[in-house]
Each structure stands twice: as structure tokens, then as C-alpha cells.
Write a protein that holds these residues in place. Structure first.
Motif, PDB file in Angstrom:
ATOM      1  N   GLN A  88       0.814  -1.209   0.000  1.00  0.00           N
ATOM      2  CA  GLN A  88       0.000   0.000   0.000  1.00  0.00           C
ATOM      3  C   GLN A  88       0.855   1.270   0.000  1.00  0.00           C
ATOM      4  OE1 GLN A  88      -2.698  -0.319   3.317  1.00  0.00           O
ATOM      5  NE2 GLN A  88      -3.959  -1.886   2.322  1.00  0.00           N
ATOM      6  N   LEU A  89       2.124   1.134   0.333  1.00  0.00           N
ATOM      7  CA  LEU A  89       3.030   2.284   0.365  1.00  0.00           C
ATOM      8  C   LEU A  89       3.936   2.353  -0.865  1.00  0.00           C
ATOM      9  CD1 LEU A  89       4.125   2.173   4.125  1.00  0.00           C
ATOM     10  CD2 LEU A  89       2.274   3.490   3.080  1.00  0.00           C
ATOM     11  N   HIS A  90       3.830   1.370  -1.749  1.00  0.00           N
ATOM     12  CA  HIS A  90       4.711   1.349  -2.920  1.00  0.00           C
ATOM     13  C   HIS A  90       4.503   2.562  -3.815  1.00  0.00           C
ATOM     14  CE1 HIS A  90       5.472  -3.287  -2.713  1.00  0.00           C
ATOM     15  NE2 HIS A  90       6.138  -2.606  -1.809  1.00  0.00           N
ATOM     16  N   GLY A  91       3.275   3.033  -3.920  1.00  0.00           N
ATOM     17  CA  GLY A  91       2.998   4.179  -4.790  1.00  0.00           C
ATOM     18  C   GLY A  91       3.709   5.439  -4.351  1.00  0.00           C
ATOM     19  N   ARG A  92       3.954   5.580  -3.063  1.00  0.00           N
ATOM     20  CA  ARG A  92       4.606   6.786  -2.553  1.00  0.00           C
ATOM     21  C   ARG A  92       6.054   6.895  -3.018  1.00  0.00           C
ATOM     22  NH1 ARG A  92       2.682   7.132   3.824  1.00  0.00           N
ATOM     23  NH2 ARG A  92       0.417   6.970   3.448  1.00  0.00           N
ATOM     24  N   VAL A  93       6.671   5.757  -3.297  1.00  0.00           N
ATOM     25  CA  VAL A  93       8.079   5.758  -3.734  1.00  0.00           C
ATOM     26  C   VAL A  93       8.222   5.366  -5.202  1.00  0.00           C
ATOM     27  CG1 VAL A  93       9.011   5.377  -1.440  1.00  0.00           C
ATOM     28  CG2 VAL A  93       8.359   3.403  -2.825  1.00  0.00           C
ATOM     29  N   GLY A  94       7.097   5.404  -5.951  1.00  0.00           N
ATOM     30  CA  GLY A  94       7.144   5.116  -7.382  1.00  0.00           C
ATOM     31  C   GLY A  94       7.401   3.672  -7.721  1.00  0.00           C
ATOM     32  N   LEU A  95       6.909   2.757  -6.868  1.00  0.00           N
ATOM     33  CA  LEU A  95       7.164   1.335  -7.088  1.00  0.00           C
ATOM     34  C   LEU A  95       5.887   0.499  -7.113  1.00  0.00           C
ATOM     35  CD1 LEU A  95      10.402   0.827  -4.970  1.00  0.00           C
ATOM     36  CD2 LEU A  95      10.152   0.423  -7.424  1.00  0.00           C
ATOM     37  N   LEU A 153      12.116  -3.608 -10.626  1.00  0.00           N
ATOM     38  CA  LEU A 153      11.242  -2.448 -10.628  1.00  0.00           C
ATOM     39  C   LEU A 153      12.018  -1.273 -10.056  1.00  0.00           C
ATOM     40  CD1 LEU A 153       7.900  -4.054  -9.388  1.00  0.00           C
ATOM     41  CD2 LEU A 153       8.694  -3.716 -11.728  1.00  0.00           C
ATOM     42  N   VAL A 154      12.026  -0.167 -10.785  1.00  0.00           N
ATOM     43  CA  VAL A 154      12.802   1.008 -10.402  1.00  0.00           C
ATOM     44  C   VAL A 154      11.851   2.132 -10.015  1.00  0.00           C
ATOM     45  CG1 VAL A 154      14.520   2.689 -11.147  1.00  0.00           C
ATOM     46  CG2 VAL A 154      14.637   0.331 -11.973  1.00  0.00           C
ATOM     47  N   GLY A 155      12.078   2.692  -8.846  1.00  0.00           N
ATOM     48  CA  GLY A 155      11.233   3.766  -8.356  1.00  0.00           C
ATOM     49  C   GLY A 155      11.962   5.090  -8.285  1.00  0.00           C
ATOM     50  N   LYS A 156      11.657   5.874  -7.256  1.00  0.00           N
ATOM     51  CA  LYS A 156      12.209   7.214  -7.132  1.00  0.00           C
ATOM     52  C   LYS A 156      13.656   7.169  -6.634  1.00  0.00           C
ATOM     53  CE  LYS A 156       7.700   9.361  -6.185  1.00  0.00           C
ATOM     54  NZ  LYS A 156       6.903  10.159  -5.228  1.00  0.00           N
ATOM     55  N   PRO A 157      14.411   8.221  -6.936  1.00  0.00           N
ATOM     56  CA  PRO A 157      15.774   8.297  -6.382  1.00  0.00           C
ATOM     57  C   PRO A 157      15.722   8.570  -4.883  1.00  0.00           C
ATOM     58  CG  PRO A 157      15.242  10.306  -7.582  1.00  0.00           C
ATOM     59  CD  PRO A 157      14.114   9.346  -7.830  1.00  0.00           C
ATOM     60  N   ALA A 158      16.838   8.343  -4.222  1.00  0.00           N
ATOM     61  CA  ALA A 158      16.911   8.583  -2.785  1.00  0.00           C
ATOM     62  C   ALA A 158      16.637  10.050  -2.491  1.00  0.00           C
ATOM     63  CB  ALA A 158      18.285   8.189  -2.264  1.00  0.00           C
TER      64      ALA A 158
END
Length: 331
Positions: free
Chosen positions: A110-117, A143-148
Motif C-alpha cells: 500500500q506504500l509502494h505508490g509513494r516511492v514510485g514502485l 522495478l525502479v522507483g524514485k531516487p533517494a
């Protein structure tokens, strides 16, 4: 001794003890940085990079992209196997090989969307998916999300695993299909150019040249008596264009149906005997270059292919399509 004196002595003793501890502790062997023992993100790639035969990249909101290795060269099948640019592919594969886990983050889907994943959601919430095919070996998917948020690194997770990891590498991807391509048409140094000749359908012609490589500027063969160039380097742009010429788009020549005569024909010669000939056509109010022939020019000097057409930017066409009055000083 009074009570206040005892308190002062106690504080002094404590301070001396802390100072001794700091000095003593600093002399001890320090632990190795955590990065030395960090776990590899994709250990299966270690020593097996040559086994990667294809790359699939799915960026939210963009067409899926596929790169394949053919005869040792990375190509884009959707572009009729046109060669890919070396740097983006090498940089991506090197980052994946070197990537190590720095810190475990959330494992809550449920928190994956917050970090683009996220698997679903808005383009900002969804992950970029990278799939590596390895011949007979199982594929690897990341799967690649947001940068640090602080420092360097990237948030990622392995496909099918909810655990998010901060890794020590940045996964840089070109913004679009064009940026994956080797866009070079020509890379002929200006210092080696002896002459450039442009001919138009009405028979008008402009030839710029120099007698030796030591001359800093090109002269105009058709220079009228009593006229001079607008400035000393007025004709140089016709040659410097070919020092770093890149296309804005490309297409197999067999798929392009040019109508009518070319807008211009050109030839370029170098001091060491190299020859390049081509034409520029008007298609949809855009300039497309076709290379007709090249002689004694290395592939690094002319990466462009004879069986492809290359769309030029307006400023590139204007640099080549000079007429006599364009380079002369006003009367």
C-alpha cells in the motif's frame, strides 16, 4: 571541602574520563565501511554480463522499449535493428551489476505508490520495469522507483517481491526511444575538411574550400570580383556541421517515399582523400538527409548508413543549405 567544591571536582573527573575515552577509542582499529559487506542486488549478473541477450524497458506512460544484442552489437528491433547508443546501455548494465543493497525500506504494497514502485496507479506511482533476458538462464526483472531523497541511490524492488530496497547506484534511463539510438551521422573533424560543395536543382552552386589544413577558414570559389565574405569564418559552418552531425529521427530508406528531386546535393572531401556524397529531400516540410556514397572514411567518421534516411533539425539544414548571397557581405 564544601559541597560546591565536591561537585566541581566530580565534573572535572568526569570530563577527564570522557577525554581519555575519546582519545583511547580513536586509536582502535575502525570497522570497515558497510558498503564492503553490502549484499549484491542481482548476484546472478556477476561474471555473467555477456549472457544478457535482450533488455525490455517499460516506463509508465511511454511505449515499451526492447533492445537486443545481435552480433555483439545492441540494436533496437522496432527501428529495424538500428544500432543503439553505447553509453546508455553500458551505463545501465554496469549500474545493475554493481548495485548493492544499502537499506531495507517498506514491504507494504500500500506504500509502494509513494516511492514510485506500485504495480498500478498514476504514472508517478508506477514503477519502471526492467527485464533482462539471459539466453537459457531465467530472466531477471527489476522495478525502479524514485531516487533517494538524501544523497545518491535509488529505490527498487525485485519483481514479485514486496520488499523495497535503497541501493547505492542510480539507475539512469534515456527519456525516450530516440535517446537510446546511436544518432551520429558524421563526425568528420573540421581540421580535415578540404572542400564542401552544394548544388541546387536550378543549377546554382556554392563551393567552399581551402588549400591547406593550416588555413583556419574556408574560402568561396564563386566569390564575385570586388565582393568579400560577411566575415572571415562565414563559410565554415558548412563544414563544421559534419564534425558532430546527429539526426532528429531516422527511417529505413526502403520505407521512405521521397517525391521529386532533392532540395540539394552535397559532397565533402578531406585532405587525406576521403569523400562523402549525399542528398537532402523535403518530406512533410522537413529536411531528410540521405548518404549516397562514402570513400576512404572510417565508420567512426561516418557512422551513418547508406540505406537509411535521416531527419535534420532546421538549424542543421540551414547550416548546409547556403547560397552565395548568404555568405557575402552586403553591397
Amino acid at each position: 571541602m564544601g559541597r560546591k567544591g565536591l561537585i566541581v571536582l566530580a565534573l572535572l573527573a568526569a570530563g577527564l574520563g570522557v577525554a581519555y575515552f575519546i582519545q583511547h577509542d580513536s586509536s582502535r582499529p575502525q570497522p570497515q565501511p558497510a558498503s564492503v559487506t553490502r549484499e549484491l542486488l542481482l548476484p546472478a549478473l556477476q561474471g555473467n554480463l555477456a549472457s544478457v541477450t535482450a533488455l525490455d524497458v517499460q516506463i509508465p506512460g511511454q511505449p515499451d522499449l526492447r533492445l537486443a544484442r545481435k552480433d555483439g552489437v545492441w540494436v533496437l528491433p522496432v527501428k529495424a535493428d538500428y544500432p543503439a547508443a553505447g553509453l546508455p546501455v553500458v551505463s545501465l548494465l554496469r549500474a545493475l551489476v554493481d548495485a548493492r543493497k544499502v537499506e531495507a525500506k517498506t514491504a507494504n504494497p500500500q506504500l509502494h505508490g509513494r516511492v514510485g514502485l506500485a504495480d498500478k496507479g498514476t504514472p508517478e506511482e508506477q514503477a519502471t520495469r526492467i527485464r533482462l533476458e539471459r539466453g537459457g538462464e531465467p530472466s531477471l526483472e527489476l522495478l525502479v522507483g524514485k531516487p533517494a531523497q538524501q544523497g545518491s541511490g535509488q529505490l527498487v524492488r525485485l519483481y514479485g517481491d514486496n520488499q523495497v530496497w535503497l541501493i547505492d547506484q542510480t539507475i539512469a534511463l534515456p527519456a525516450n526511444e530516440l535517446s537510446w539510438l546511436d544518432r551520429r551521422i558524421a563526425g568528420i573533424p573540421f581540421a580535415s575538411v578540404r572542400q564542401v560543395d552544394v548544388t541546387y536543382p536550378d543549377g546554382k552552386r556554392l563551393t567552399v574550400y581551402r588549400d591547406s589544413a593550416e588555413e583556419p577558414n574556408l574560402k568561396v570559389k564563386q566569390l564575385p570580383k570586388g565582393r568579400r565574405l560577411a566575415y572571415e569564418a562565414a563559410a565554415n559552418g558548412m563544414a563544421t556541421l559534419f564534425a558532430g552531425l546527429e539526426f532528429a529521427d531516422n527511417a529505413p530508406l526502403a520505407q521512405v517515399q521521397f517525391k521529386g528531386k532533392p532540395m540539394l546535393q552535397f559532397s565533402l572531401s578531406t585532405f587525406d582523400g576521403g569523400e562523402l556524397r549525399g542528398e537532402v529531400f523535403n518530406q512533410g516540410e522537413q529536411a531528410w538527409m540521405v548518404i549516397k556514397d562514402k570513400q576512404k572514411l572510417a565508420d567512426e567518421q561516418v557512422p551513418g548508413k547508406l540505406d537509411w534516411a535521416y531527419r535534420l533539425e532546421p538549424f542543421q539544414y540551414q547550416a548546409l543549405a547556403k547560397k552565395l548571397e548568404d555568405v557575402l557581405a552586403a553591397k
